[in-house]
Design a protein around this motif. Structure first.
Motif, PDB file in Angstrom:
ATOM      1  N   THR A 148      65.188 102.591 -12.341  1.00 40.99           N
ATOM      2  CA  THR A 148      65.772 101.879 -11.196  1.00 40.99           C
ATOM      3  C   THR A 148      65.229 102.483  -9.902  1.00 40.99           C
ATOM      4  N   VAL A 149      64.928 101.602  -8.956  1.00 37.35           N
ATOM      5  CA  VAL A 149      64.298 102.017  -7.701  1.00 37.35           C
ATOM      6  C   VAL A 149      64.973 101.289  -6.547  1.00 37.35           C
ATOM      7  N   CYS A 150      65.152 101.984  -5.430  1.00 41.78           N
ATOM      8  CA  CYS A 150      65.629 101.342  -4.204  1.00 41.78           C
ATOM      9  C   CYS A 150      64.636 101.651  -3.089  1.00 41.78           C
ATOM     10  N   VAL A 151      64.090 100.602  -2.459  1.00 38.36           N
ATOM     11  CA  VAL A 151      63.061 100.757  -1.433  1.00 38.36           C
ATOM     12  C   VAL A 151      63.282  99.744  -0.318  1.00 38.36           C
ATOM     13  N   VAL A 152      62.577  99.958   0.785  1.00 32.87           N
ATOM     14  CA  VAL A 152      62.468  98.928   1.814  1.00 32.87           C
ATOM     15  C   VAL A 152      61.153  98.195   1.555  1.00 32.87           C
ATOM     16  N   PRO A 153      61.003  96.957   2.039  1.00 41.19           N
ATOM     17  CA  PRO A 153      59.804  96.176   1.727  1.00 41.19           C
ATOM     18  C   PRO A 153      58.484  96.863   2.042  1.00 41.19           C
ATOM     19  N   SER A 154      58.421  97.619   3.147  1.00 46.31           N
ATOM     20  CA  SER A 154      57.165  98.287   3.479  1.00 46.31           C
ATOM     21  C   SER A 154      56.798  99.315   2.413  1.00 46.31           C
ATOM     22  N   MET A 155      57.781  99.984   1.824  1.00 40.34           N
ATOM     23  CA  MET A 155      57.519 100.925   0.738  1.00 40.34           C
ATOM     24  C   MET A 155      56.990 100.190  -0.490  1.00 40.34           C
ATOM     25  N   LEU A 156      57.591  99.047  -0.779  1.00 40.78           N
ATOM     26  CA  LEU A 156      57.142  98.257  -1.915  1.00 40.78           C
ATOM     27  C   LEU A 156      55.696  97.819  -1.731  1.00 40.78           C
ATOM     28  N   ARG A 157      55.366  97.442  -0.523  1.00 41.86           N
ATOM     29  CA  ARG A 157      53.993  97.033  -0.218  1.00 41.86           C
ATOM     30  C   ARG A 157      53.020  98.185  -0.465  1.00 41.86           C
ATOM     31  N   LEU A 158      53.392  99.389  -0.045  1.00 39.00           N
ATOM     32  CA  LEU A 158      52.537 100.553  -0.231  1.00 39.00           C
ATOM     33  C   LEU A 158      52.401 100.927  -1.705  1.00 39.00           C
ATOM     34  N   LEU A 159      53.471 100.785  -2.475  1.00 34.63           N
ATOM     35  CA  LEU A 159      53.403 101.057  -3.907  1.00 34.63           C
ATOM     36  C   LEU A 159      52.391 100.143  -4.594  1.00 34.63           C
ATOM     37  N   LEU A 160      52.441  98.866  -4.256  1.00 36.63           N
ATOM     38  CA  LEU A 160      51.542  97.902  -4.884  1.00 36.63           C
ATOM     39  C   LEU A 160      50.098  98.110  -4.450  1.00 36.63           C
ATOM     40  N   ALA A 161      49.923  98.637  -3.235  1.00 36.71           N
ATOM     41  CA  ALA A 161      48.572  98.828  -2.708  1.00 36.71           C
ATOM     42  C   ALA A 161      47.976 100.178  -3.091  1.00 36.71           C
ATOM     43  N   GLU A 162      48.748 101.036  -3.732  1.00 39.50           N
ATOM     44  CA  GLU A 162      48.254 102.362  -4.088  1.00 39.50           C
ATOM     45  C   GLU A 162      47.049 102.238  -5.027  1.00 39.50           C
ATOM     46  N   PRO A 163      45.922 102.857  -4.663  1.00 37.32           N
ATOM     47  CA  PRO A 163      44.712 102.745  -5.495  1.00 37.32           C
ATOM     48  C   PRO A 163      44.961 103.139  -6.950  1.00 37.32           C
ATOM     49  N   GLY A 164      44.553 102.272  -7.851  1.00 36.97           N
ATOM     50  CA  GLY A 164      44.688 102.555  -9.275  1.00 36.97           C
ATOM     51  C   GLY A 164      46.021 102.194  -9.882  1.00 36.97           C
ATOM     52  N   ALA A 165      47.015 101.885  -9.053  1.00 34.41           N
ATOM     53  CA  ALA A 165      48.342 101.549  -9.577  1.00 34.41           C
ATOM     54  C   ALA A 165      48.336 100.145 -10.163  1.00 34.41           C
ATOM     55  N   GLY A 166      48.997  99.985 -11.293  1.00 34.80           N
ATOM     56  CA  GLY A 166      49.059  98.679 -11.939  1.00 34.80           C
ATOM     57  C   GLY A 166      50.299  98.551 -12.793  1.00 34.80           C
ATOM     58  N   PRO A 167      50.415  97.485 -13.545  1.00 35.24           N
ATOM     59  CA  PRO A 167      51.607  97.229 -14.362  1.00 35.24           C
ATOM     60  C   PRO A 167      52.002  98.397 -15.257  1.00 35.24           C
ATOM     61  N   ALA A 168      51.031  99.121 -15.795  1.00 29.69           N
ATOM     62  CA  ALA A 168      51.357 100.227 -16.696  1.00 29.69           C
ATOM     63  C   ALA A 168      52.161 101.326 -15.997  1.00 29.69           C
ATOM     64  N   ASP A 169      51.924 101.505 -14.700  1.00 32.65           N
ATOM     65  CA  ASP A 169      52.634 102.551 -13.957  1.00 32.65           C
ATOM     66  C   ASP A 169      54.112 102.212 -13.771  1.00 32.65           C
ATOM     67  N   PHE A 170      54.444 100.929 -13.814  1.00 29.26           N
ATOM     68  CA  PHE A 170      55.821 100.490 -13.582  1.00 29.26           C
ATOM     69  C   PHE A 170      56.479  99.991 -14.868  1.00 29.26           C
ATOM     70  N   ALA A 171      55.915 100.360 -16.003  1.00 29.96           N
ATOM     71  CA  ALA A 171      56.367  99.802 -17.282  1.00 29.96           C
ATOM     72  C   ALA A 171      57.821 100.142 -17.596  1.00 29.96           C
ATOM     73  N   THR A 172      58.314 101.298 -17.136  1.00 28.78           N
ATOM     74  CA  THR A 172      59.695 101.685 -17.451  1.00 28.78           C
ATOM     75  C   THR A 172      60.714 101.122 -16.465  1.00 28.78           C
ATOM     76  N   VAL A 173      60.234 100.585 -15.355  1.00 31.09           N
ATOM     77  CA  VAL A 173      61.146 100.105 -14.307  1.00 31.09           C
ATOM     78  C   VAL A 173      61.766  98.779 -14.724  1.00 31.09           C
ATOM     79  N   ARG A 174      63.082  98.734 -14.762  1.00 27.06           N
ATOM     80  CA  ARG A 174      63.767  97.499 -15.138  1.00 27.06           C
ATOM     81  C   ARG A 174      64.397  96.783 -13.946  1.00 27.06           C
ATOM     82  N   LYS A 175      64.672  97.549 -12.865  1.00 23.31           N
ATOM     83  CA  LYS A 175      65.297  96.903 -11.695  1.00 23.31           C
ATOM     84  C   LYS A 175      64.824  97.560 -10.414  1.00 23.31           C
TER      85      LYS A 175
END
Length: 516
Positions: A251-278
């Motif tokens: 579980t994660v709580c963020v503001v939209p700008s943080m979410l944008r940075l997470l998705l833009a992080e070099p090399g980050a993809g679906p596998a990195d967020f595989a355990t996140v359910r909410k």
């Protein structure tokens, strides 16, 4: 993972220390504490606070980044019946001085790197009797017992005082009761809703700092559920992705700008967020493009929350069921939780029908007790139990709340709330500035950016760099304008009020809403 008998902050850690003592409660910067250890350490610290001569209701402050110590101090405040004042570590000495002075803080816990600021302001603050550096915390409380304390407080007693900027430019202390952190949890559980829920084995990432209501509220939800909470000293997208992967964050709580940075992080993809359910997000509106991308990459359920520090954080939620691509409700802030009421009023305070834009007002059991030592401001915001948000919006026939603008000129940069008046006052102190006006303009990375319109005195010449250097010592870095426009005069109406809408028009023209 709902424990209905928990209604006080002190009771949370005591309960879970008895139920699952070996479960890790908090992890930060390589240090971790079990619930049993967190309970004992916060007991010892609570005894030390009392031994220092601080009676119930005294204000104690924390100046530093997120740390295990922060949560020890939070629970110790609850156990000693004192009130914690978290201070934004990015503020200047003058801004820190105002918060400590206004709150009447008597005891300050400070990160060693910020001790110089603490010592600088202490000289002019006679009520600030004691400063304890975090690396000296063990020595300060040495010899104190780790036995339970009975603080004699309940859900209606204050626990934190969070400072939020105001239209006057001076931050106001929002006093929240212990019950503020349990009211929405209870409402969701009572209605059998899983908009924000907790399960056995959950591991939560605290990405929002604890001096924000969103950060401390989110942390308390995790502690109340008895799960493991992973905190970051400060948000860094690379570290966040790593922590999610290494700790199996669910579980994660963020503001939209943080979410944008997470998705833009070099090399980050679906596998990195595989355990996140909410993923719970809030603090500022989110674009449908960003949300759609996040849903596709993360594959998690999403919930949007809307509220203010004054409402005890979230009062409205857009639940996971509404997060479907193409759904027109993705433009909504959400609908009130059970037990929370919403109304939209005109300038005279009269309720408006569905679909008509006015000021959004919220009635929630999590609302603030008051603005500290500011009864006039309290009376303006808290009226007959209703919090007047200062946001313009409407409610549709199905009860969904839509936010279209801000009535109080507030700017939100990466979740940080900024008021133009504070920046304008700082700019006006420059000898070359005749007048200044500040607005928020769209920014793809941070949602909004601060833009200053400056009229220079006829006999003076200055540029953006001069103003950046000048503002450095009087404003926190996130408040300093990223854009300056030099004008002959600031537009005003006949009564002298700045015409911000006129300044905003060319930046926001053609957009569906005047917030980003």
């Amino acid at each position: 993972m709902y424990y209905p008998d928990l209604h006080t902050v002190a009771g949370v850690v005591q309960f879970h220390a008895g139920r699952t003592p070996a479960t890790t409660a908090i992890v930060c910067s390589g240090r971790s504490l079990t619930y049993a250890r967190l309970h004992r350490d916060s007991n010892r610290l609570a005894h030390a606070i009392t031994a220092a001569g601080l009676p119930p209701g005294s204000r104690i402050a924390y100046l530093g980044k997120e740390s295990v110590h922060y949560y020890e101090i939070l629970f110790a405040a609850a156990k000693s019946a004192t009130v914690l004042v978290p201070v934004n570590w990015r503020l200047t000495a003058g801004e820190v001085d105002h918060i400590l002075r206004d709150s009447g803080t008597e005891l300050l816990f400070v990160e060693p790197a910020l001790t110089d600021i603490a010592r600088k302001v202490q000289a002019d603050l006679p009520r600030l009797r004691t400063i304890v550096e975090l690396d000296g915390l063990a020595a300060w409380q040495a010899g104190q017992p780790d036995t339970d304390r009975a603080p004699g407080t309940g859900p209606d007693d204050p626990i934190v005082q969070l400072y939020t900027s105001g239209t006057t430019g001076l931050p106001k202390g929002v006093v929240l009761a212990q019950g503020s952190f349990f009211a929405i949890r209870d409402a969701l559980a009572g209605a059998g809703l899983d908009w924000i829920d907790w399960r056995a084995g959950d591991r939560s990432l605290i990405g929002i700092p604890g001096f924000h209501v969103g950060g401390i509220w989110w942390a308390m939800q995790g502690f109340s559920a008895g799960i493991t909470n992973v905190a970051m000293p400060r948000f860094d997208s690379a570290d966040a992705v790593r922590l999610i992967r290494e700790h199996g964050i669910t579980t994660v709580c963020v503001v939209p700008s943080m979410l944008r940075l997470l998705l833009a992080e070099p090399g980050a993809g679906p596998a990195d967020f595989a355990t996140v359910r909410k993923i719970v997000y809030g603090g500022s509106p989110i674009s449908e493009t960003l949300l759609t991308e996040a849903i596709q990459v993360c594959g998690a359920d999403f919930a949007q929350i809307y509220g203010l520090t004054e409402t005890g954080n979230t009062a409205v939620c857009l639940p996971p069921a509404d997060h479907t691509p193409g759904n027109h409700r993705l433009r909504a802030a959400g609908r009130p939780y059970p037990g929370v009421r919403v109304k939209v009023v005109d300038r005279a305070g009269n309720p408006l029908p569905a679909g008509e834009v006015g000021e959004v007002c919220l009635r929630t059991p999590a609302r603030m007790l008051e603005y500290w030592a500011n009864p006039s401001a309290t009376a303006q915001t808290l009226v007959d139990g209703w919090i007047h948000t200062g946001d313009a919006g409407y409610v549709d026939p199905d009860g969904y709340v839509y936010i279209s603008d801000r009535l109080k000129d507030m700017i939100i940069v990466a979740g940080e709330k900024i008021y133009p008046t504070e920046i304008e006052n700082a700019l006006s102190r420059h000898p070359a500035v005749a007048e200044a006006a500040v607005i928020g303009i769209p920014d793809e990375r941070f949602g909004e950016a601060v833009c200053a319109f400056v009229a220079v005195r006829p006999d003076q010449r200055i540029g953006p760099r001069d103003l950046l250097v000048f503002l450095k010592d009087s404003l926190a870095a996130f408040k300093i304008p990223s854009r300056f426009e030099f004008v002959d005069a600031v537009p005003r109406n006949p009564s002298g009020k700045i015409l911000r809408r006129e300044l905003r028009q060319r930046f926001w023209h053609g957009r569906n809403r005047q917030v980003n």
